[in-house]
Scaffold this motif. Structure first.
Motif, PDB file in Angstrom:
ATOM      1  N   ARG A 161       0.838  -1.185   0.000  1.00  0.00           N
ATOM      2  CA  ARG A 161       0.000   0.000   0.000  1.00  0.00           C
ATOM      3  C   ARG A 161       0.882   1.247   0.000  1.00  0.00           C
ATOM      4  NH1 ARG A 161      -2.066   0.600   4.384  1.00  0.00           N
ATOM      5  NH2 ARG A 161      -3.848   1.867   3.815  1.00  0.00           N
ATOM      6  N   THR A 189      -1.108   7.850  -9.372  1.00  0.00           N
ATOM      7  CA  THR A 189      -1.930   6.831  -8.712  1.00  0.00           C
ATOM      8  C   THR A 189      -2.281   5.707  -9.683  1.00  0.00           C
ATOM      9  OG1 THR A 189      -2.878   8.390  -7.118  1.00  0.00           O
ATOM     10  CG2 THR A 189      -4.133   6.387  -7.582  1.00  0.00           C
ATOM     11  N   ARG A 190      -2.707   6.083 -10.875  1.00  0.00           N
ATOM     12  CA  ARG A 190      -3.074   5.075 -11.874  1.00  0.00           C
ATOM     13  C   ARG A 190      -1.867   4.252 -12.295  1.00  0.00           C
ATOM     14  NH1 ARG A 190      -7.063   8.810 -15.703  1.00  0.00           N
ATOM     15  NH2 ARG A 190      -8.847   8.810 -14.264  1.00  0.00           N
ATOM     16  N   GLN A 231      -1.048   1.845  -9.509  1.00  0.00           N
ATOM     17  CA  GLN A 231      -2.077   0.807  -9.442  1.00  0.00           C
ATOM     18  C   GLN A 231      -1.875  -0.230 -10.544  1.00  0.00           C
ATOM     19  OE1 GLN A 231      -5.614   3.257  -9.615  1.00  0.00           O
ATOM     20  NE2 GLN A 231      -5.901   3.189  -7.388  1.00  0.00           N
ATOM     21  N   TYR A 253       0.174  -1.954  -7.076  1.00  0.00           N
ATOM     22  CA  TYR A 253       0.110  -1.391  -5.731  1.00  0.00           C
ATOM     23  C   TYR A 253      -1.310  -0.943  -5.408  1.00  0.00           C
ATOM     24  CZ  TYR A 253       5.199  -1.003  -6.223  1.00  0.00           C
ATOM     25  OH  TYR A 253       6.517  -1.271  -6.409  1.00  0.00           O
ATOM     26  N   VAL A 254      -1.626  -0.940  -4.119  1.00  0.00           N
ATOM     27  CA  VAL A 254      -2.856  -0.317  -3.636  1.00  0.00           C
ATOM     28  C   VAL A 254      -2.473   1.100  -3.258  1.00  0.00           C
ATOM     29  CG1 VAL A 254      -4.622  -0.307  -1.838  1.00  0.00           C
ATOM     30  CG2 VAL A 254      -3.788  -2.486  -2.769  1.00  0.00           C
TER      31      VAL A 254
END
Length: 218
Positions: free
Chosen positions: A3, A18-19, A22, A26-27
């Motif tokens: 995370r 973030t994208r 992800q 990853y979270v």
């Protein structure tokens, strides 16, 4: 899955990063300022933090300083991601407590490499703690003090101090990761601890050896 907490006031960059993370498995949790970052960290401690430096309300340096002042934030890997690339800025970032410093604009693959390196270092540190527990020759005539835990919580306790993740514990005990996290939160509260690292240290210092050792000795 590991995370990551991403803290940056640049909405476009934050969403893109973030994208990207992800998509790499990853979270990701994100925040737009140091204030939001602290709140997000307190609600759910991540495995690593990536933070900008120049942000409103609370800049990245102050965010890192406050995080390191928290017992639960002392060992979490922290990477600065900033357009402030002067030597003095980088030195200040490391002095405050950052583990790495990447200058914008950056290559996302390099950030992922730095994230992986910091997570691996954290994993080795945890593994060394587990090794010390398993190889400890500390013995006492009396057994360790009984744990103030329910039977279900005690099962989770023994799994955690052997280094298993919530997902692994859930698979081993046939419960959901959410149930494991609930038991872990109760364990930390009852033992007046704040995170997994403190729980492992607690077990080592008080002679609670993983059950695998106990079974081998019988």
């Amino acid at each position: 899955m590991k995370r990551i907490l991403v803290v940056d006031d640049d909405t476009t960059l934050r969403i893109a990063l973030t994208r990207y993370l992800q998509n790499r498995g990853y979270v990701v949790q994100d925040a737009g300022s140091g204030v939001e970052g602290l709140s997000a960290f307190e609600q759910s401690s991540p495995d690593l933090v990536v933070s900008d430096v120049m942000m409103p309300e609370m800049d990245g340096f102050e965010f890192c300083r406050r995080l390191r002042a928290m017992r639960s934030g002392q060992l979490v890997p922290f990477i600065f991601l900033s357009s402030r690339g002067e030597v003095e800025d980088r030195i200040q970032g490391h002095d405050i407590g950052a583990d790495d410093y990447l200058i914008k604009p950056f290559e996302p693959r390099e950030l992922v490499a730095k994230i992986e390196a910091q997570l691996e270092r954290s994993r080795r540190t945890h593994a060394e703690i587990i090794r010390l527990i398993q190889q400890s020759n500390v013995t006492t005539e009396a057994s360790p003090t009984p744990l103030p835990l329910t039977p279900a919580e005690e099962k989770v306790f023994w799994e955690v101090i052997q280094g298993y993740t919530n997902k692994q514990i859930g698979d081993r005990l046939f419960v959901s990761p959410r149930t494991v996290q609930t038991h872990l939160s109760n364990i930390l509260s009852k033992l007046q601890l704040e995170n997994r690292s403190q729980l492992v240290r607690f077990a080592f210092e008080r002679g609670y050896h993983p059950r695998t050792e106990a079974k081998e000795a019988e």
